[in-house]
Enzyme design. Structure first.
Site, mmCIF file in Angstrom:
data_model
loop_
_atom_site.group_PDB
_atom_site.id
_atom_site.type_symbol
_atom_site.label_atom_id
_atom_site.label_comp_id
_atom_site.label_asym_id
_atom_site.label_seq_id
_atom_site.Cartn_x
_atom_site.Cartn_y
_atom_site.Cartn_z
ATOM 1 N N HIS A 75 -4.050 3.368 -3.338
ATOM 2 C CA HIS A 75 -4.223 2.822 -1.987
ATOM 3 C C HIS A 75 -3.472 1.508 -1.762
ATOM 4 O O HIS A 75 -2.661 1.416 -0.858
ATOM 5 C CB HIS A 75 -5.718 2.612 -1.677
ATOM 6 C CG HIS A 75 -5.948 1.657 -0.557
ATOM 7 N ND1 HIS A 75 -5.923 2.042 0.758
ATOM 8 C CD2 HIS A 75 -6.148 0.303 -0.551
ATOM 9 C CE1 HIS A 75 -6.109 0.975 1.525
ATOM 10 N NE2 HIS A 75 -6.252 -0.087 0.759
ATOM 11 N N HIS A 111 -28.593 -14.814 25.426
ATOM 12 C CA HIS A 111 -27.506 -14.648 26.385
ATOM 13 C C HIS A 111 -26.787 -15.962 26.696
ATOM 14 O O HIS A 111 -25.816 -15.969 27.444
ATOM 15 C CB HIS A 111 -28.050 -14.047 27.692
ATOM 16 C CG HIS A 111 -28.305 -12.579 27.598
ATOM 17 N ND1 HIS A 111 -29.017 -12.021 26.562
ATOM 18 C CD2 HIS A 111 -27.931 -11.547 28.395
ATOM 19 C CE1 HIS A 111 -29.078 -10.705 26.740
ATOM 20 N NE2 HIS A 111 -28.419 -10.394 27.844
ATOM 21 N N HIS A 134 0.832 -1.201 0.000
ATOM 22 C CA HIS A 134 0.000 0.000 0.000
ATOM 23 C C HIS A 134 0.869 1.255 0.000
ATOM 24 O O HIS A 134 1.265 1.732 1.061
ATOM 25 C CB HIS A 134 -0.900 -0.008 1.239
ATOM 26 C CG HIS A 134 -1.785 -1.214 1.327
ATOM 27 N ND1 HIS A 134 -1.312 -2.465 1.680
ATOM 28 C CD2 HIS A 134 -3.110 -1.365 1.104
ATOM 29 C CE1 HIS A 134 -2.312 -3.324 1.673
ATOM 30 N NE2 HIS A 134 -3.419 -2.691 1.323
ATOM 31 N N GLU A 155 -17.519 -3.730 24.962
ATOM 32 C CA GLU A 155 -16.697 -4.943 25.060
ATOM 33 C C GLU A 155 -15.512 -4.907 24.094
ATOM 34 O O GLU A 155 -14.402 -5.318 24.437
ATOM 35 C CB GLU A 155 -17.544 -6.196 24.768
ATOM 36 C CG GLU A 155 -18.669 -6.462 25.748
ATOM 37 C CD GLU A 155 -19.940 -5.690 25.421
ATOM 38 O OE1 GLU A 155 -19.962 -4.943 24.407
ATOM 39 O OE2 GLU A 155 -20.923 -5.819 26.182
#
Ligand SMILES: Cc1ncc(C[n+]2csc(CCOP(=O)(O)OP(=O)(O)O)c2C)c(N)n1
Length: 655
Positions: free
Chosen positions: A251, A463, A20, A401
């Site tokens: 890129h 859950h 890149h 999280e």
């Protein structure tokens, strides 16, 4: 000087036929100002603890950092390594890997992670400064982030946390080039990043990233901020390339010889490939050594520090545990459990373990993603790390999280800290990209993942983890512990702390479990990964295997089998990975040679065949769970002693 970075990036990508070039060419001016005028480092000692940290969050632009390290005189980053960009065995892999390249602070490539790591590094710095004083710890964390980094969700968690904690020594340089792989950013994004960062409590400004004085002025200003800083540097991707600059074409692929020729002309760079003029090389080299005086002054301060403080600081930075204290803490917990056995959830046993361990191991920093009371991760007396008090050791990560996991990697990478933190096991999916990078990089990060099965009951299938243990066990260099009682819990904690080159997950129950390990044992039986918890009476016909909450079910099933005249044994398997590491003979001894093998775990079977064979019987989950009191769920899904015994009898042909 910036053109030297551009030339090396173009040439290395061209030679590798992949890579890149766009980002290094666009961000070269910003990087040059940062590394030659602001970053505190010493090229002769890449691990000096009080160096500033530089994180290339946009890891695809790796040639930027390799070119910097080469020009600054990092010993191992020779021109040969630059020429071997992306080749096997080089220290110039496709994306930066901190375990491969001296001078690379963290492993990046998955966008957004580096930014999350940097927040953890900045947390570690503030905490250690509070503990050891600014004379030993006083450095900044700089990040170069791209559009992609800032589009990833994890960046929002990281930014919000950093703003809330007022991590004022964190500076993000945003390579604001408006281009990503598909084309102009306008295809997919219209966020005003300056406003976004301001809303999260940062100081943010926009500058011309090709104006060195503007970059310097912004960095100067960032030094005295009471909040973290964003500097949005407007740049042109592939700067200098005549046709491809400013477009996605620069890129992620070699520019091609014509384009490189044109870029050399435009930049006024007349050197052949990989060559750097002596005067430019000299300027870079002197920048590489400019930090030596600061380094020496720091060494003097360390030498002048009281002996005990210095020794403790050095121990922590080396990552050595306070062994005697740790062993005493483990022994004291085991002695108490032997004297008064406890029927508790393993999450509660973990809290008891943490009370002893966190007192013995002061580098442990805890936390939770807004489930502190459920994860039991805050032992009594552990104060909160906050903008007003960085000496605290408990972090309220908020419902973040992913950001939490990425920050913990950064804390471990910084050194001097052993981070642990909690959420529900089912949300390990929300942490997974960061867990993976921690495992790849080899970081000691401990995940306390509670509510580890249908045993959590009424919250229901959203859950209740079912596939998570298998998914986590599939990850190389990650230890997944599932202790069956309070004694195994302290043993697994000890092992997680002792594995200094790997992350660990502790999968813990919400529901109470009987204490199966009675009496006092000095030995850490979990260290073998599995062990016989109920030995055979004579010659076992059946081996029963279980983990966590299902070991007690296997023990009950064993009793039922014995009532039917079948000799059986029970093996607790708290950690697959440690069992796999045993020598063949030892593993065979533990697994045993009984004709019939049955495993029970309130999760999917995947992974168990390695222990029980494809002809073994498995009692567990094949579907998602359901919402109900947990005892009913165990019956509903057939995870009962009766069913385990039945499976064994059926294999023996004794139904
Ligand atoms: C999580 C993640 N998703 C996708 C990719 C693949 N990828 C690499 S760079 C990139 C985006 C490039 O845009 P930008 O971040 O602006 O970098 P620039 O084009 O400026 O170099 C993508 C999607 C990745 N590395 N990480």
């Amino acid at each position: 000087m910036a053109n030297a970075l551009r030339a090396l990036a173009m040439d290395a990508v061209e030679q590798a036929k992949s890579g890149h070039p766009g980002l290094p060419m666009g961000a070269a001016d910003v990087a040059t100002v940062l590394f030659t005028r602001y970053l505190k480092f010493d090229a002769t000692d890449p691990t000096w603890p009080d160096r500033d940290r530089f994180v290339l969050s946009a890891g695809h632009g790796s040639m930027l950092i390799y070119a910097l390290l080469h020009l600054l005189g990092y010993e191992r980053m020779t021109i040969e390594e630059i020429k071997r960009f992306r080749q096997l065995g080089s220290i110039t892999p496709g994306h930066p890997e901190s375990f491969v390249t001296p001078g690379v602070e963290t492993t990046t490539g998955p966008l957004g992670q580096g930014l999350g790591n940097a927040v953890g590094m900045a947390i570690a710095e503030r905490h250690l400064a509070a503990v050891f004083g600014p004379e030993l710890v006083d450095h900044r964390t700089f990040v170069l982030a791209s559009d992609g980094d800032l589009m990833e969700g994890v960046s929002q968690e990281a930014i919000a946390l950093a703003g809330h904690l007022r991590l004022n020594k964190l500076v993000v340089l945003f390579d604001d080039n408006g281009i990503s792989i598909d084309g102009p950013l306008s295809l997919a994004d219209s966020v005003d990043q300056v406003k976004r960062f301001e809303a999260a409590g940062w100081v943010a400004r926009r500058i011309d990233g090709h104006d060195p004085e503007a970059v310097a002025a912004a960095l100067e200003e960032a030094q005295s901020c009471d909040r973290p800083s964003l500097i949005a540097c407007q740049t042109i991707i592939g700067y200098g390339a005549p046709i491809k600059a400013g477009t996605e074409k620069s890129h992620g692929s070699p520019l091609g010889s014509e384009e490189i020729k044109g870029a050399r002309e435009r930049l006024g760079w007349t050197e052949p490939a990989f060559a750097i003029p002596a005067d430019v090389r000299e300027m870079w080299r002197s920048a590489g050594y400019a930090g030596r005086a600061a380094h020496q002054a720091w060494c003097d301060r360390l030498n002048a520090a009281p002996a005990a403080r210095r020794a403790e600081f050095e121990r922590r930075i080396r990552g050595d545990l306070p062994k005697d204290n740790l062993l005493t803490a483990v022994r004291s917990v085991k002695e108490k459990l032997a004297a008064t056995p406890k029927e508790v959830a393993t999450r509660v046993a973990s809290e008891t373990a943490l009370e002893a361990l966190s007192a013995a191991v002061p580098e442990m920093m805890g936390g939770s993603a807004d489930l502190t009371g459920s994860n039991n991760t805050r032992p009594k007396g552990m104060t909160v790390f906050s903008a007003g008090d960085y000496s605290g050791r408990f972090i309220h990560y908020g419902v973040r999280e992913h950001g939490m996991a990425a920050a913990m990697n950064g804390m471990a990478l910084h050194g001097g800290i052993i981070p642990y933190s909690g959420t529900f096991l089912v949300f390990s999916d929300y942490c997974r990209p960061a867990i993976r990078l921690g495992a790849l990089t080899g970081e000691r990060v401990i995940y306390v993942m509670t509510h580890d099965s249908i045993g959590l009951g009424e919250d229901g299938p959203t859950h209740q983890p079912v596939e998570h243990l298998a998914a986590l066990r599939a990850m190389p260099n990650l230890y997944v512990f599932r202790p069956c009682d309070a004694v195994e819990t302290i043993e697994c904690w000890q092992l997680a702390l002792e594995h200094s080159q790997s992350p660990s997950v502790l999968a813990l129950t919400r529901q109470n479990l009987p204490q199966l390990r009675l009496g006092i044992e000095e030995m850490n039986r979990c260290a073998a990964g599995a062990y016989e918890i109920v030995p055979a009476r004579d010659n076992a016909e059946v081996s029963l295997f279980g983990t966590g909450s299902e070991v007690a079910i296997a023990v009950e099933a064993c009793k039922l089998l014995r009532e039917r005249g079948v000799d059986a044994r029970v093996v607790s398997v708290p950690c697959f990975e440690l069992l796999q590491k045993q020598r063949d003979a030892e593993r065979t001894r533990i697994v045993g040679t009984a004709k019939v093998k049955v495993a029970v775990e309130a999760a999917v079977r995947q992974g168990w065949d390695e222990i029980i064979g494809s002809d073994g019987a498995f009692v567990g989950m094949t579907t998602f769970g359901a919402s109900a009191p947990y005892k009913e769920l165990y019956k509903r899904f057939g995870i009962t002693p009766e069913n385990v015994a039945k499976a064994a009898l059926s294999k023996l042909g004794k139904t």
